[in-house]
Design a protein around this motif. Structure first.
Motif, mmCIF file in Angstrom:
data_model
loop_
_atom_site.group_PDB
_atom_site.id
_atom_site.type_symbol
_atom_site.label_atom_id
_atom_site.label_comp_id
_atom_site.label_asym_id
_atom_site.label_seq_id
_atom_site.Cartn_x
_atom_site.Cartn_y
_atom_site.Cartn_z
ATOM 1 N N ALA A 88 0.842 -1.210 0.000
ATOM 2 C CA ALA A 88 0.000 0.000 0.000
ATOM 3 C C ALA A 88 0.868 1.247 0.000
ATOM 4 O O ALA A 88 0.499 2.280 -0.580
ATOM 5 C CB ALA A 88 -0.913 0.001 1.234
ATOM 6 N N THR A 89 2.017 1.188 0.638
ATOM 7 C CA THR A 89 2.921 2.335 0.725
ATOM 8 C C THR A 89 3.717 2.465 -0.567
ATOM 9 O O THR A 89 3.910 3.575 -1.083
ATOM 10 C CB THR A 89 3.865 2.137 1.931
ATOM 11 N N LEU A 90 4.173 1.332 -1.115
ATOM 12 C CA LEU A 90 4.933 1.367 -2.372
ATOM 13 C C LEU A 90 4.089 2.015 -3.472
ATOM 14 O O LEU A 90 4.604 2.774 -4.293
ATOM 15 C CB LEU A 90 5.361 -0.048 -2.768
ATOM 16 N N GLU A 91 2.795 1.739 -3.457
ATOM 17 C CA GLU A 91 1.915 2.331 -4.479
ATOM 18 C C GLU A 91 1.995 3.866 -4.434
ATOM 19 O O GLU A 91 1.948 4.534 -5.459
ATOM 20 C CB GLU A 91 0.462 1.893 -4.249
ATOM 21 N N LEU A 92 2.099 4.403 -3.215
ATOM 22 C CA LEU A 92 2.113 5.859 -3.061
ATOM 23 C C LEU A 92 3.455 6.467 -3.470
ATOM 24 O O LEU A 92 3.550 7.665 -3.700
ATOM 25 C CB LEU A 92 1.832 6.237 -1.594
ATOM 26 N N LEU A 93 4.488 5.632 -3.518
ATOM 27 C CA LEU A 93 5.831 6.131 -3.817
ATOM 28 C C LEU A 93 6.274 5.770 -5.234
ATOM 29 O O LEU A 93 7.453 5.863 -5.571
ATOM 30 C CB LEU A 93 6.832 5.544 -2.797
ATOM 31 N N ALA A 94 5.308 5.331 -6.057
ATOM 32 C CA ALA A 94 5.672 4.787 -7.366
ATOM 33 C C ALA A 94 5.914 5.857 -8.416
ATOM 34 O O ALA A 94 6.839 5.739 -9.223
ATOM 35 C CB ALA A 94 4.586 3.832 -7.843
ATOM 36 N N ASP A 95 5.115 6.941 -8.412
ATOM 37 C CA ASP A 95 5.082 7.778 -9.618
ATOM 38 C C ASP A 95 6.390 8.512 -9.901
ATOM 39 O O ASP A 95 6.717 8.759 -11.046
ATOM 40 C CB ASP A 95 3.875 8.731 -9.617
ATOM 41 N N ASP A 96 7.177 8.848 -8.897
ATOM 42 C CA ASP A 96 8.446 9.519 -9.202
ATOM 43 C C ASP A 96 9.638 8.574 -9.082
ATOM 44 O O ASP A 96 10.785 9.004 -8.994
ATOM 45 C CB ASP A 96 8.647 10.730 -8.290
ATOM 46 N N GLY A 97 9.349 7.273 -9.032
ATOM 47 C CA GLY A 97 10.433 6.292 -9.040
ATOM 48 C C GLY A 97 11.027 5.991 -7.671
ATOM 49 O O GLY A 97 12.002 5.244 -7.560
ATOM 50 N N LEU A 98 10.442 6.558 -6.597
ATOM 51 C CA LEU A 98 11.013 6.322 -5.263
ATOM 52 C C LEU A 98 10.893 4.848 -4.864
ATOM 53 O O LEU A 98 11.839 4.257 -4.328
ATOM 54 C CB LEU A 98 10.318 7.237 -4.237
ATOM 55 N N ALA A 99 9.734 4.248 -5.153
ATOM 56 C CA ALA A 99 9.557 2.827 -4.797
ATOM 57 C C ALA A 99 10.605 1.981 -5.523
ATOM 58 O O ALA A 99 11.189 1.060 -4.926
ATOM 59 C CB ALA A 99 8.144 2.364 -5.157
ATOM 60 N N ALA A 100 10.860 2.300 -6.787
ATOM 61 C CA ALA A 100 11.858 1.531 -7.559
ATOM 62 C C ALA A 100 13.258 1.742 -6.990
ATOM 63 O O ALA A 100 14.048 0.799 -6.877
ATOM 64 C CB ALA A 100 11.811 1.945 -9.031
ATOM 65 N N ASP A 101 13.564 2.983 -6.591
ATOM 66 C CA ASP A 101 14.877 3.258 -5.999
ATOM 67 C C ASP A 101 15.044 2.518 -4.675
ATOM 68 O O ASP A 101 16.132 2.030 -4.351
ATOM 69 C CB ASP A 101 15.057 4.765 -5.765
ATOM 70 N N MET A 102 13.952 2.449 -3.886
ATOM 71 C CA MET A 102 14.030 1.735 -2.606
ATOM 72 C C MET A 102 14.284 0.243 -2.844
ATOM 73 O O MET A 102 15.051 -0.396 -2.131
ATOM 74 C CB MET A 102 12.737 1.942 -1.801
ATOM 75 N N ALA A 103 13.644 -0.314 -3.875
ATOM 76 C CA ALA A 103 13.869 -1.732 -4.195
ATOM 77 C C ALA A 103 15.313 -1.943 -4.652
ATOM 78 O O ALA A 103 15.941 -2.951 -4.334
ATOM 79 C CB ALA A 103 12.890 -2.189 -5.266
ATOM 80 N N ARG A 104 15.843 -0.945 -5.371
ATOM 81 C CA ARG A 104 17.218 -1.052 -5.882
ATOM 82 C C ARG A 104 18.237 -1.070 -4.731
ATOM 83 O O ARG A 104 19.179 -1.850 -4.748
ATOM 84 C CB ARG A 104 17.492 0.133 -6.836
ATOM 85 N N VAL A 105 18.022 -0.219 -3.714
ATOM 86 C CA VAL A 105 19.002 -0.177 -2.606
ATOM 87 C C VAL A 105 18.611 -1.110 -1.455
ATOM 88 O O VAL A 105 19.355 -1.269 -0.500
ATOM 89 C CB VAL A 105 19.195 1.268 -2.058
ATOM 90 N N GLY A 106 17.418 -1.715 -1.571
ATOM 91 C CA GLY A 106 16.951 -2.617 -0.517
ATOM 92 C C GLY A 106 16.817 -4.042 -1.032
ATOM 93 O O GLY A 106 17.581 -4.476 -1.895
ATOM 94 N N LEU A 107 15.837 -4.753 -0.478
ATOM 95 C CA LEU A 107 15.599 -6.148 -0.884
ATOM 96 C C LEU A 107 14.117 -6.324 -1.167
ATOM 97 O O LEU A 107 13.272 -5.760 -0.455
ATOM 98 C CB LEU A 107 15.957 -7.099 0.267
ATOM 99 N N VAL A 108 13.802 -7.127 -2.172
ATOM 100 C CA VAL A 108 12.401 -7.424 -2.474
ATOM 101 C C VAL A 108 12.045 -8.728 -1.755
ATOM 102 O O VAL A 108 12.761 -9.728 -1.887
ATOM 103 C CB VAL A 108 12.199 -7.535 -3.996
ATOM 104 N N ALA A 109 10.970 -8.703 -0.982
ATOM 105 C CA ALA A 109 10.627 -9.869 -0.157
ATOM 106 C C ALA A 109 9.151 -10.224 -0.357
ATOM 107 O O ALA A 109 8.273 -9.620 0.253
ATOM 108 C CB ALA A 109 10.905 -9.559 1.318
ATOM 109 N N PRO A 110 8.862 -11.209 -1.218
ATOM 110 C CA PRO A 110 7.450 -11.554 -1.446
ATOM 111 C C PRO A 110 6.844 -12.443 -0.346
ATOM 112 O O PRO A 110 5.635 -12.500 -0.210
ATOM 113 C CB PRO A 110 7.465 -12.310 -2.780
ATOM 114 N N ILE A 111 7.716 -13.102 0.429
ATOM 115 C CA ILE A 111 7.222 -14.160 1.342
ATOM 116 C C ILE A 111 7.469 -13.786 2.793
ATOM 117 O O ILE A 111 8.494 -13.175 3.125
ATOM 118 C CB ILE A 111 7.945 -15.488 1.005
ATOM 119 N N PHE A 112 6.522 -14.120 3.678
ATOM 120 C CA PHE A 112 6.838 -14.088 5.104
ATOM 121 C C PHE A 112 6.315 -15.336 5.782
ATOM 122 O O PHE A 112 5.410 -16.003 5.293
ATOM 123 C CB PHE A 112 6.380 -12.796 5.793
#
Ligand SMILES: Cc1cc2nc3c(=O)[nH]c(=O)nc-3n(C[C@H](O)[C@H](O)[C@H](O)COP(=O)(O)OP(=O)(O)OC[C@H]3O[C@@H](n4cnc5c(N)ncnc54)[C@H](O)[C@@H]3O)c2cc1C
Length: 410
Positions: free
Chosen positions: A52-76
């Protein structure tokens, strides 16, 4: 409004204050932000950023930048610590038709803050003043005046609105005499960070929750300075334990070994002890002052919802505030901000984060069995698992907030 009245003052340059500065600044609004520290703090707090938060940070590429410097985790995963059994596993892939982001991004909050700061450097209309402590808040008919201390000198700054994003101990909230309703947990929470590879050594996913009798552990991976990354483990600390013992090498090793017995001592790269609260401000708007992030609400970190809620506040508030300032729209949307975001904080984040803790720490064998049976049943049924994921990913609460209207409003 003219001159200073068009300016938005922001107290606090944590991720929420910085994001507010970016969301307003990129629309051409004049912003002056103050933070008492010399720069963003690198303490190990939030990392999990929900769909829900990534959706809000998508339009200027912030969500993509966070994924680039972080980790993508689909499972818990949920684990029973005493038996070592994997109780249930949930995969965000089940949300593929609900969101563009069927995963969480594990991005340390200081990295998010840095990514926003980089963006702010390109905006001449945004001033970011570190080393500036907001001490006084006064409201007058058409604006707000604040007293700010820097290098021993107090100066006055004026603006049309003030956003209080100055964290859980918010001076702005106190200056506006807004009660912070709720309670403080008697136990403190300790975060121990280690390079020990829980995935390779034990098969734990990047977000793994461990239930124990009267205790729990929240274990998650962050990318840190690059591969192989670090693992943060969070545990409750009995109020009777002394800080020195808890933080000593022996105390830290004993806690790690009690949860995750290993033949060698753990390498520990950070240790932090936190007092944890469940509190929500009685109102998020007092005239021309608006509260957001931890200044407005705090909760325990199980489920990773605190900063997510703060980012959702920032997006909601700045959209409305920009309309008021730029288009001269009436101020009613600011009351809607209070209604929408306060409802989510009280009815969802508080409730869910307390329930998450109780589920992990249940003592009675029947309660533990009931909890595990329910988690197993949900994980085994894709329709129920999707509903569960819609809640944990904060999509359900975010959509509910968006649909809320003020009484009597069209
Ligand atoms: C162990 C732990 C793990 C967590 N994990 C998660 C997670 O995975 N996901 C999640 O969503 N949340 C998580 N959280 C919660 C998250 O860290 C907070 O919700 C988040 O930091 C809130 O951001 P903020 O910008 O509102 O406040 P803060 O980060 O506290 O920033 C407030 C800023 O205001 C400044 N300030 C304070 N007073 C003044 C003043 N008078 N004048 C000027 N400046 C001032 C401070 O210097 C600071 O920079 C976790 C918290 C902890 C403790």
């Amino acid at each position: 409004m003219t001159g200073d009245g068009k300016r938005v003052l922001i107290a606090g340059g944590g991720p929420v204050g910085l994001l507010c500065a970016w969301l307003l600044g990129r629309q051409g609004i004049e912003v002056r932000l103050f933070d008492e520290n010399d720069g963003p703090r690198a303490d190990p707090r939030a990392a999990t950023t929900h769909p829900a938060t990534l959706e809000l940070l998508a339009d200027d590429g912030l969500a993509a930048d966070m994924a680039r410097v972080g980790l993508v985790a689909p499972i818990f995963q949920f684990w029973d610590r005493p038996s070592g059994a994997l109780v249930a596993e949930f995969d965000h892939a089940l949300l593929k038709d609900d969101t563009r982001f069927p995963y969480v991004v594990q991005c340390e909050q200081f990295k998010t803050a840095r990514l926003i700061l980089e963006r702010l450097r390109g905006l001449a209309n945004v001033e970011v003043l570190f080393g500036h402590k907001v001490e006084r808040v006064e409201q007058e008919g058409s604006g707000v005046r604040i007293g700010v201390r820097n290098a021993g000198v107090t100066m006055q700054h004026s603006g049309g609105y003030l956003i209080g994003a100055d964290g859980g101990r918010s001076t702005v909230r106190k200056e506006c005499a807004v009660p912070f309703e709720g309670f403080t947990w008697p136990e403190r929470f300790i975060v121990l960070t280690t390079p020990y590879d829980f995935e390779a050594e034990r098969g734990y996913s990047y977000r793994s929750y461990f239930a124990d009798v009267g205790a729990w552990c929240n274990c998650f991976k962050v990318s840190a300075d690059g591969p192989p990354g670090l693992w943060r483990t969070v545990y409750p600390v009995d109020p009777a334990e002394k800080d020195d013992d808890v933080m000593s090498d022996a105390g830290v090793q004993a806690r790690m070994q009690a949860f995750f017995p290993a033949p060698r001592p753990y390498e520990i790269v950070h240790r932090n002890l936190y007092v944890t609260h469940q509190r929500v401000a009685a109102r998020f708007r007092r005239g021309r002052v608006l509260l957001a992030g931890d200044a407005a609400h705090v909760n325990n970190p199980i489920g990773g919802m605190g900063l997510n809620g703060g980012i959702q506040d920032a997006a909601n508030l700045c959209d409305k505030l920009a309309r008021v300032l730029r288009d001269g729209a009436p101020e009613t949307p600011l009351d809607l901000y209070d209604l929408q975001r306060r409802t989510v904080a009280v009815e969802f984040v508080q409730e869910q984060s307390i329930a998450n803790k109780k589920r992990l720490e249940a003592r009675e064998p029947e309660a533990r069995k009931r909890n595990f049976d329910e988690l197993r049943a949900m994980a085994a049924d894709p329709a129920r698992a999707r509903q569960f994921l819609l809640r944990t990913s904060m999509l359900a609460s975010q959509r509910r907030a968006e649909a809320m209207r003020l009484e009597g409003a069209a």
